[in-house]
Design a protein around this motif. Structure first.
Motif, PDB file in Angstrom:
ATOM      1  N   GLU A  46       0.808  -1.226   0.000  1.00 32.24           N
ATOM      2  CA  GLU A  46       0.000   0.000   0.000  1.00 32.24           C
ATOM      3  C   GLU A  46       0.843   1.279   0.000  1.00 32.24           C
ATOM      4  N   ASN A  47       2.081   1.196   0.488  1.00 35.47           N
ATOM      5  CA  ASN A  47       2.930   2.381   0.614  1.00 35.47           C
ATOM      6  C   ASN A  47       4.326   2.065   0.096  1.00 35.47           C
ATOM      7  N   PRO A  48       4.862   2.916  -0.783  1.00 37.00           N
ATOM      8  CA  PRO A  48       6.227   2.647  -1.276  1.00 37.00           C
ATOM      9  C   PRO A  48       7.252   2.788  -0.156  1.00 37.00           C
ATOM     10  N   PRO A  49       8.300   1.973  -0.188  1.00 33.76           N
ATOM     11  CA  PRO A  49       9.337   2.065   0.847  1.00 33.76           C
ATOM     12  C   PRO A  49      10.058   3.408   0.788  1.00 33.76           C
ATOM     13  N   ARG A  50      10.487   3.883   1.924  1.00 35.55           N
ATOM     14  CA  ARG A  50      11.274   5.117   2.017  1.00 35.55           C
ATOM     15  C   ARG A  50      12.740   4.810   1.731  1.00 35.55           C
ATOM     16  N   VAL A  51      13.428   5.791   1.175  1.00 34.41           N
ATOM     17  CA  VAL A  51      14.850   5.656   0.873  1.00 34.41           C
ATOM     18  C   VAL A  51      15.612   6.700   1.669  1.00 34.41           C
ATOM     19  N   ASP A  52      16.637   6.258   2.373  1.00 35.50           N
ATOM     20  CA  ASP A  52      17.526   7.163   3.105  1.00 35.50           C
ATOM     21  C   ASP A  52      18.895   7.057   2.448  1.00 35.50           C
ATOM     22  N   PHE A  53      19.505   8.202   2.209  1.00 32.48           N
ATOM     23  CA  PHE A  53      20.709   8.219   1.397  1.00 32.48           C
ATOM     24  C   PHE A  53      21.528   9.441   1.749  1.00 32.48           C
ATOM     25  N   SER A  54      22.818   9.253   1.934  1.00 29.33           N
ATOM     26  CA  SER A  54      23.707  10.397   2.157  1.00 29.33           C
ATOM     27  C   SER A  54      24.785  10.358   1.086  1.00 29.33           C
ATOM     28  N   ARG A  55      24.944  11.440   0.410  1.00 35.35           N
ATOM     29  CA  ARG A  55      25.916  11.508  -0.678  1.00 35.35           C
ATOM     30  C   ARG A  55      26.753  12.756  -0.539  1.00 35.35           C
ATOM     31  N   LYS A  56      27.868  12.780  -1.240  1.00 32.41           N
ATOM     32  CA  LYS A  56      28.711  13.970  -1.257  1.00 32.41           C
ATOM     33  C   LYS A  56      29.071  14.271  -2.710  1.00 32.41           C
ATOM     34  N   ILE A  57      28.602  15.404  -3.185  1.00 30.22           N
ATOM     35  CA  ILE A  57      28.932  15.860  -4.532  1.00 30.22           C
ATOM     36  C   ILE A  57      29.990  16.946  -4.353  1.00 30.22           C
ATOM     37  N   SER A  58      31.217  16.646  -4.721  1.00 33.23           N
ATOM     38  CA  SER A  58      32.328  17.566  -4.478  1.00 33.23           C
ATOM     39  C   SER A  58      32.363  18.728  -5.453  1.00 33.23           C
ATOM     40  N   ARG A  59      31.970  18.487  -6.682  1.00 35.74           N
ATOM     41  CA  ARG A  59      31.970  19.530  -7.714  1.00 35.74           C
ATOM     42  C   ARG A  59      30.958  19.134  -8.771  1.00 35.74           C
ATOM     43  N   PRO A  60      30.485  20.081  -9.560  1.00 38.05           N
ATOM     44  CA  PRO A  60      29.528  19.718 -10.612  1.00 38.05           C
ATOM     45  C   PRO A  60      30.123  18.648 -11.526  1.00 38.05           C
ATOM     46  N   VAL A  61      29.305  17.654 -11.823  1.00 40.86           N
ATOM     47  CA  VAL A  61      29.763  16.554 -12.670  1.00 40.86           C
ATOM     48  C   VAL A  61      28.572  16.019 -13.461  1.00 40.86           C
ATOM     49  N   ILE A  62      28.806  15.712 -14.721  1.00 34.93           N
ATOM     50  CA  ILE A  62      27.757  15.144 -15.554  1.00 34.93           C
ATOM     51  C   ILE A  62      27.721  13.642 -15.283  1.00 34.93           C
ATOM     52  N   MET A  63      26.534  13.171 -14.866  1.00 35.67           N
ATOM     53  CA  MET A  63      26.404  11.763 -14.490  1.00 35.67           C
ATOM     54  C   MET A  63      25.083  11.207 -14.995  1.00 35.67           C
ATOM     55  N   LYS A  64      25.015   9.904 -15.008  1.00 32.94           N
ATOM     56  CA  LYS A  64      23.765   9.184 -15.241  1.00 32.94           C
ATOM     57  C   LYS A  64      23.718   8.058 -14.215  1.00 32.94           C
ATOM     58  N   TYR A  65      22.528   7.512 -13.982  1.00 31.41           N
ATOM     59  CA  TYR A  65      22.412   6.440 -13.002  1.00 31.41           C
ATOM     60  C   TYR A  65      21.552   5.318 -13.556  1.00 31.41           C
ATOM     61  N   GLN A  66      21.685   4.148 -12.944  1.00 33.18           N
ATOM     62  CA  GLN A  66      20.829   3.007 -13.242  1.00 33.18           C
ATOM     63  C   GLN A  66      20.527   2.308 -11.925  1.00 33.18           C
ATOM     64  N   VAL A  67      19.268   1.929 -11.765  1.00 37.38           N
ATOM     65  CA  VAL A  67      18.830   1.215 -10.565  1.00 37.38           C
ATOM     66  C   VAL A  67      18.281  -0.139 -10.997  1.00 37.38           C
ATOM     67  N   ILE A  68      18.679  -1.179 -10.286  1.00 35.95           N
ATOM     68  CA  ILE A  68      18.122  -2.510 -10.539  1.00 35.95           C
ATOM     69  C   ILE A  68      17.499  -2.996  -9.232  1.00 35.95           C
ATOM     70  N   ILE A  69      16.209  -3.278  -9.286  1.00 33.45           N
ATOM     71  CA  ILE A  69      15.497  -3.837  -8.131  1.00 33.45           C
ATOM     72  C   ILE A  69      15.346  -5.335  -8.395  1.00 33.45           C
ATOM     73  N   ARG A  70      15.797  -6.135  -7.429  1.00 38.48           N
ATOM     74  CA  ARG A  70      15.734  -7.598  -7.592  1.00 38.48           C
ATOM     75  C   ARG A  70      14.890  -8.218  -6.481  1.00 38.48           C
ATOM     76  N   ASP A  71      14.128  -9.241  -6.859  1.00 38.64           N
ATOM     77  CA  ASP A  71      13.412 -10.076  -5.902  1.00 38.64           C
ATOM     78  C   ASP A  71      14.415 -11.143  -5.459  1.00 38.64           C
ATOM     79  N   ILE A  72      14.835 -11.109  -4.200  1.00 36.37           N
ATOM     80  CA  ILE A  72      15.879 -12.011  -3.710  1.00 36.37           C
ATOM     81  C   ILE A  72      15.420 -13.467  -3.743  1.00 36.37           C
ATOM     82  N   GLU A  73      14.181 -13.718  -3.331  1.00 36.66           N
ATOM     83  CA  GLU A  73      13.696 -15.097  -3.225  1.00 36.66           C
ATOM     84  C   GLU A  73      13.602 -15.785  -4.580  1.00 36.66           C
ATOM     85  N   ARG A  74      13.211 -15.052  -5.606  1.00 38.59           N
ATOM     86  CA  ARG A  74      13.073 -15.636  -6.950  1.00 38.59           C
ATOM     87  C   ARG A  74      14.270 -15.334  -7.842  1.00 38.59           C
ATOM     88  N   ASN A  75      15.216 -14.527  -7.344  1.00 36.11           N
ATOM     89  CA  ASN A  75      16.381 -14.116  -8.128  1.00 36.11           C
ATOM     90  C   ASN A  75      15.955 -13.535  -9.472  1.00 36.11           C
TER      91      ASN A  75
END
Length: 183
Positions: A46-75
């Motif tokens: 019923e409710n999406p999980p919360r994400v807690d995250f601490s990062r440090k961006i030292s200087r402007p940088v061009i980046m991209k990201y990818q996230v993979i969510i896996r079901d551990i039990e079914r791999n």
């Protein structure tokens, strides 16, 4: 004279090459971006999980990201969204109410709707470093395993409390009925 010029050119090229190799070996976190750890809370369908995250961006940088969510039990992979490159800025702020849908770039598929245990791996890739002279650099972080339940722990507590309230009411009604039957 030509030999000396040739040796001097080789020396300069060697120094440039050594400097380039040295810069390519610098980890992403030392100079540009340190992602810290990704912590995802347990939640419900019923409710999406919360994400807690601490990062440090030292200087402007061009980046991209990818996230993979896996079901551990079914791999099995639940989703794997990726972003286009954009500028990460040191003054960027992480939202207080970040959830898994926000974390995955608004991809609603990434909020598992089936009860189970999941894990997220997020990779950030810095591109165009030093005007494209340095190869792309990638750093990845794996979250803690998180559980999606039919109901959240808070909702379960509320259900238990309601059940206890109903049991108390039934007990009171039973006592009242007994009193009526004895009179």
């Amino acid at each position: 004279m030509r030999k000396r010029r040739f040796v001097w050119s080789v020396d300069i090229l060697s120094l440039v090459f050594i400097a380039w190799v040295g810069v390519t070996l610098i980890p992403l976190g030392w100079f540009w971006y340190d992602p810290g750890q990704v912590v995802i809370s347990n939640s419900s369908i019923e409710n999406p999980p919360r994400v807690d995250f601490s990062r440090k961006i030292s200087r402007p940088v061009i980046m991209k990201y990818q996230v993979i969510i896996r079901d551990i039990e079914r791999n099995a992979v639940v989703c794997d969204p990726a972003s286009e490159p954009f500028t990460y800025s040191p003054d960027a702020r992480f939202p207080d109410d970040a959830d898994l849908v926000w974390w995955t770039g608004g991809d609603d598929r990434c909020w598992p709707r089936e009860p189970g245990t999941y894990i997220a791996e997020t990779c950030w890739t810095a591109t165009h470093l030093f005007w494209g002279l340095i190869p792309d650099k990638t750093v990845c972080r794996t979250s803690n395993p998180f559980t999606i339940n039919l109901i959240s722990p808070e909702e379960a507590e509320q259900v238990i409390q309601k059940q206890q309230d109903l049991e108390s009411q039934v007990e009171g009604l039973s006592r009242g009925l007994e009193m009526l039957q004895h009179n």
